[in-house]
Design an enzyme around this catalytic site. Structure first.
Site, short mmCIF file in Angstrom:
data_model
loop_
_atom_site.label_atom_id
_atom_site.label_comp_id
_atom_site.label_asym_id
_atom_site.label_seq_id
_atom_site.Cartn_x
_atom_site.Cartn_y
_atom_site.Cartn_z
N ASP A 96 0.88 -1.18 0.00
CA ASP A 96 0.00 0.00 0.00
C ASP A 96 0.91 1.22 0.00
OD1 ASP A 96 -2.05 1.83 0.38
OD2 ASP A 96 -2.26 1.41 2.52
C1 SPV Z 1 -6.65 2.16 4.30
O1 SPV Z 1 -7.49 1.37 4.67
O2 SPV Z 1 -6.04 2.06 3.25
C2 SPV Z 1 -6.31 3.30 5.15
C3 SPV Z 1 -6.54 3.18 6.57
O3 SPV Z 1 -5.83 4.29 4.65
S1 SPV Z 1 -5.12 2.54 7.26
O4 SPV Z 1 -4.67 1.43 6.52
O5 SPV Z 1 -5.54 2.20 8.60
O6 SPV Z 1 -4.13 3.61 7.26
MG MG Z 2 -5.22 4.00 2.72
#
Ligand code: SPV
Ligand code: MG
Length: 527
Positions: free
Chosen positions: A39
């Site tokens: 991510d």
């Molecule tokens: C996501 O779900 O991608 C978020 C929230 O941005 S977190 O992963 O908790 O940062």
């Molecule tokens: Mg996110």
């Protein structure tokens, strides 16, 4: 307090909605995980958009918030992003004040924040780009994630709200909710505040509510649950060499069929599929002037009954609509009285030149002798009768040479109705106050003016379906008959050897033969 579930596809989102969650967070973390990549701005906006759109379509009208990371670039990227996500049907987008490329908030190491000025510019651009008033832009500050403290979070929150953010997401990765508590105690929010209690799961909705928080996002619990369950299932199957042990643990296929929307899919298939249907044409008999009933004469003095407004639509329009919905396109309206004023759009208008002397049989003969399709059946429908679609569908599902719809309820004759088209149905040995529709349809023994009220056990409801082979026979008999009513023509054909069966009903039709009938029709028929 809104409770929002993270999801990466429509299936996960539907499961959350079924469990009662209020909205969906189209999670960048989940979508990245589902693609098997970090991510960290590895996927492009296209992939996040496709996921969000699929989720929004899957759970509509449940609102979807799209996690749009940093907005995928600068203010120009943000504007295009807003237009596309809004058009995709999401209710809100959330952008965060980190630098592109971002990394997930829970990854150790540097979390580089954008300047306040830069991020304010993105909020202004986003608000400027949205097309509808309802669309919301959520500003997310990562000040606590980056370790810059509550003071910086407050400074940024104020700036973002001044720039027009519709809500503020304050994110934290502490093991406790201390930072969030302090933030909420020190900030006087003018917009809703949203939190993501991933690392501080003890913060429940009750406390969040008491702190003034309006929404909690369970951003990734869904995919984490799936990862554990899927992994365990494969390990068990590999250990056992078969899938027996997991059968009781995993969702049955029927659950997935429901989630896919198979029941609605099936229903639509039946409603719209015409491939198995026997072609049928319809003749609506609308020649009569309907002035014999004094209460109705006030309405039909100047307009034909076909043009009468029944709750916003003409009677004949309603009849043509029902036929079309049943897949019948070859529709003839036979007019006589005020034929110039019969609104027969969607149908072929034929004028009965023999009206009024020729009676109903004269009208029948005015319609084309043969249907457009040579093998089509002929459905004859009295113009002064309103019929519900399911009744026509039941009639069309029959396959007998000739079927008449017979009302078997023993209704008292409405005042003013002097004649009823009586039918004598063969219910030998089964006569009772109530009845179930038999699997083998009952024969009609007699129909029309020759049936007296004592012998009659049903009433002709103004609908006849005649097979393509029997129609020419019936029409020949009509030719030699002169002025007569349809039930009397049927009686003649019956005497001549035609098998007539009864589709027995107790409701689903309504004749318009008095003003009281008309009032009732307007009340019962939806506008
Ligand atoms: C996501 O779900 O991608 C978020 C929230 O941005 S977190 O992963 O908790 O940062
Ligand atoms: Mg996110």
């Amino acid at each position: 307090m809104g409770r929002v579930a993270g999801a990466h596809n429509a299936l996960g989102a539907k499961l959350a909605v079924q469990a009662g969650l209020d909205a969906i967070w189209s999670s960048g973390f989940e979508i990245s995980s589902a693609h098997g990549v970090p991510d960290a701005s590895i996927l492009t906006m296209t992939e996040y958009l496709a996921a969000a759109e699929s989720i929004a379509q899957g759970v509509a009208p449940v609102p979807v918030i799209a996690d749009c990371d940093t907005g995928y670039g600068n203010s120009n990227n943000v504007m295009r992003m807003v237009r596309l996500f809004e058009a995709a049907g999401v209710a809100a987008v959330c952008i965060e004040d980190k630098c592109f490329p971002k990394t997930n908030s829970f990854i150790d190491g540097k979390q580089e924040l954008a300047s306040v000025a830069e991020f304010v510019g993105k909020i202004l651009a986003a608000k400027n780009a949205q097309r509808t008033r309802e669309f919301a832009v959520i500003a997310r500050t990562e000040a606590l994630i980056a370790g810059w403290g509550v003071d910086e979070a407050l400074r940024r929150a104020d700036a973002y709200v001044r720039a027009g953010a519709d809500a503020l997401l304050i994110h934290d990765k502490s093991r406790t909710a201390e930072g969030i508590r302090e933030f909420m105690q020190r900030w006087t929010p003018s917009v809703p505040v949203i939190v993501v209690p991933t690392t501080y799961p003890t913060l429940g909705v009750a406390e969040a509510d008491a702190l003034g928080i309006k929404m909690v996002i369970y951003a990734n619990q869904g995919i984490r649950a799936a990862a554990r369950a899927v992994s365990d299932t494969w390990r068990t199957i590999m250990r056992d060499g078969n899938s027996l042990a997991v059968e009781g643990e995993i969702a049955p296929l029927s659950v997935l069929f429901d989630l896919q929307g198979m029941p609605a899919h099936r229903a639509a298939e039946q409603a719209f599929d015409r491939s198995g249907a026997v072609p049928t044409r319809a003749i609506l008999l609308h020649a009569g002037d309907h002035r014999d009933d004094p209460t109705l004469a006030s309405l039909t003095g100047s307009v034909p009954l076909a043009a009468l407004d029944v709750n916003g639509q003409s009677l004949v329009h309603r009849q043509v609509e029902v036929l079309r919905q049943c897949g019948i396109a070859d529709i003839t309206v036979v007019a006589g009285y005020r034929h110039d004023a019969v609104p027969a759009s969607g149908a072929r208008l034929c004028v009965s030149t023999s009206w009024p002397a020729g009676g109903e049989v004269g009208s029948l003969l005015a319609a084309p002798a043969t249907p457009d399709a040579a093998d089509a059946r002929t459905l004859v429908w009295y113009g002064d009768v309103l019929v519900e679609r399911p009744l026509i569908e039941r009639l069309l599902a029959t396959a007998d040479p000739c079927t008449v719809v017979v009302d078997r309820s023993d209704r008292p004759v409405t005042p003013g109705h002097t004649t009823r088209d009586f039918v004598h149905v063969d219910d030998e040995g089964t006569a009772s106050k109530r009845f179930l529709s038999p699997s083998a349809p009952r024969r009609v023994l007699a129909i029309g003016s020759g049936v007296d009220a004592q012998t009659a056990n049903g009433e002709f409801a103004g609908l006849v379906l005649v097979s393509s082979s029997q129609w020419p026979v019936l029409r020949d008999q009509a030719e030699g008959m002169g002025a007569a009513a349809v039930p009397d023509l049927l009686q003649r054909a019956l005497a001549g050897g035609l098998d007539i069966t009864a589709l027995e009903v107790t409701s689903g039709w309504l004749e318009l033969r008095s003003f009281a009938d008309y009032e009732l029709a307007c009340r019962l028929v939806s506008s």
